[in-house]
Enzyme design. Structure first.
Site, PDB file in Angstrom:
ATOM      1  N   SER A 157       0.837  -1.189   0.000  1.00 44.51           N
ATOM      2  CA  SER A 157       0.000   0.000   0.000  1.00 44.51           C
ATOM      3  C   SER A 157       0.883   1.254   0.000  1.00 44.51           C
ATOM      4  O   SER A 157       1.727   1.422  -0.881  1.00 44.51           O
ATOM      5  CB  SER A 157      -0.953  -0.046   1.202  1.00 44.51           C
ATOM      6  OG  SER A 157      -1.908   0.993   1.151  1.00 44.51           O
ATOM      7  N   ASP A 208       0.396  -4.236  -3.951  1.00 45.69           N
ATOM      8  CA  ASP A 208      -0.728  -3.307  -4.115  1.00 45.69           C
ATOM      9  C   ASP A 208      -0.318  -1.875  -3.742  1.00 45.69           C
ATOM     10  O   ASP A 208      -0.946  -1.234  -2.887  1.00 45.69           O
ATOM     11  CB  ASP A 208      -1.927  -3.766  -3.280  1.00 45.69           C
ATOM     12  CG  ASP A 208      -3.227  -3.740  -4.086  1.00 45.69           C
ATOM     13  OD1 ASP A 208      -3.160  -3.709  -5.326  1.00 45.69           O
ATOM     14  OD2 ASP A 208      -4.308  -3.743  -3.483  1.00 45.69           O
ATOM     15  N   HIS A 215      -7.422  -5.275  -1.191  1.00 46.93           N
ATOM     16  CA  HIS A 215      -6.208  -4.558  -0.844  1.00 46.93           C
ATOM     17  C   HIS A 215      -5.569  -5.044   0.461  1.00 46.93           C
ATOM     18  O   HIS A 215      -4.358  -4.942   0.637  1.00 46.93           O
ATOM     19  CB  HIS A 215      -6.554  -3.069  -0.736  1.00 46.93           C
ATOM     20  CG  HIS A 215      -5.398  -2.171  -0.490  1.00 46.93           C
ATOM     21  ND1 HIS A 215      -4.356  -2.040  -1.386  1.00 46.93           N
ATOM     22  CD2 HIS A 215      -5.113  -1.330   0.551  1.00 46.93           C
ATOM     23  CE1 HIS A 215      -3.486  -1.159  -0.911  1.00 46.93           C
ATOM     24  NE2 HIS A 215      -3.916  -0.723   0.265  1.00 46.93           N
TER      25      HIS A 215
END
Length: 322
Positions: free
Chosen positions: A141, A172, A249
């Site tokens: 992230s 991600d 996610h």
């Protein structure tokens, strides 16, 4: 500092990167204010969660950066999976509270990298040695954004005494709220193949549901325009890109993430049915990539790329620049 053991499943298939490996792992927590048992000068700049094989050996090292407002402990199962295949994984807690600017996280990553050669040995079992000539950086992230921002300058501008990274992984990765609303410092330039990483191998893992809103009240957790697809488009070869179709996610986190932040991970993002398959996929493809770029063994990575490996998830996209 405390240590607890995670015993490897005796029925695991060590030849399968998506299964638990054949090393028993230790999970070690290091808190800088409580380093009284060690020389204070050896204490890390930030708290660390380290997963390491328990057997004697010289092992490659992965520095793993957590996602936005998450705890490093939320990745315990993932980093133990990686360690069970013969890697030392270091997951710092970069911050507890932060704003949109990631510059401090980039500076902290540099401080931890510089600390590795002088301090890491003091917190590992005496028979376990880190091989800092085989070093990789990963981030999830916002941690993925930080990993790229750091890597775009570190190997070129860092002191000669600082360890150099040979591989970079974005799990991600997210560069902001949407295109035009990147958080500082912006990483994406929207120019194809613009990332100058001096030939470093890159792996991008994306989630198919990351760009989908969970409900009208919340934005997607990995919005289109600032997510894995955009990061991959700016990579140069060698680069690998895998997108898991029906997972979200945060689906690579532990099965049980506790506390208010842990509970929030179940309700903020569009998720898959359960986390275990996505976590096994992320762990396995990271192991395959690390074996290829740190240990010169690309058999597993090529098998995944060519569709010859049984996967725990269905892939939405597979691309590579080699």
């Amino acid at each position: 500092m405390f240590m607890n053991s995670s015993i490897t499943n005796p029925t695991s298939d060590s030849s399968n990167v998506f299964a638990t490996g054949n090393y028993t792992t230790h999970l070690i927590k290091v808190e800088p204010p409580k380093c009284t048992g060690n020389n204070v000068s050896n204490c890390p700049p930030k708290p660390l969660l380290i997963s390491t094989p328990s057997e004697t050996g010289l092992f490659p090292v992965l520095l793993f950066l957590h996602g936005y407002l998450l705890y490093n402990s939320f990745y315990s199962q993932l980093i133990q999976h990686i360690a069970s295949h013969g890697f030392i994984v270091i997951a710092p807690q970069l911050y507890l509270i932060t704003g949109p600017d990631a510059n401090d996280e980039i500076k902290t990553t540099a401080e931890i990298t510089n600390w590795l050669s002088q301090g890491l040995n003091h917190f590992l079992p005496p028979h376990v040695q880190p091989n800092l000539k085989k070093l990789a950086l990963a981030g999830h992230s916002r941690g993925g954004k930080v990993a790229f921002a750091f890597s775009l300058t570190h190997n070129k501008s860092s002191p000669t005494t600082s360890p150099k990274f040979s591989a970079l992984i974005g799990i991600d990765p997210v560069d902001g709220m949407e295109k035009g609303k990147q958080t500082p410092p912006p990483v994406l330039t929207y120019t194809p193949h613009s990332f100058d990483l001096d030939g470093m191998g890159v792996l991008i893992v994306g989630s198919g549901l990351g760009e989908v809103k969970r409900n009208p009240l919340f934005p997607p957790c990995a919005p289109k325009g600032v997510n894995h697809e955009d990061f991959y488009n700016e990579c140069n070869k060698p680069a690998y890109y895998f997108v898991a179709k029906d997972y979200g996610h945060l689906d690579m986190l532990d099965d049980d993430t506790k506390g208010i932040r842990g509970k929030a991970t179940y309700c903020l993002c569009k998720n898959g049915e359960c986390r275990e398959p996505m976590r096994r996929f992320v762990g396995g493809v990271l192991v395959a990539f690390l074996k290829a770029y740190l240990e010169d063994d690309s058999r597993d990575l090529v098998a995944i790329r060519e569709g010859h490996e049984m996967l725990p998830v269905e892939l939405q996209k597979v691309e590579f620049l080699a």
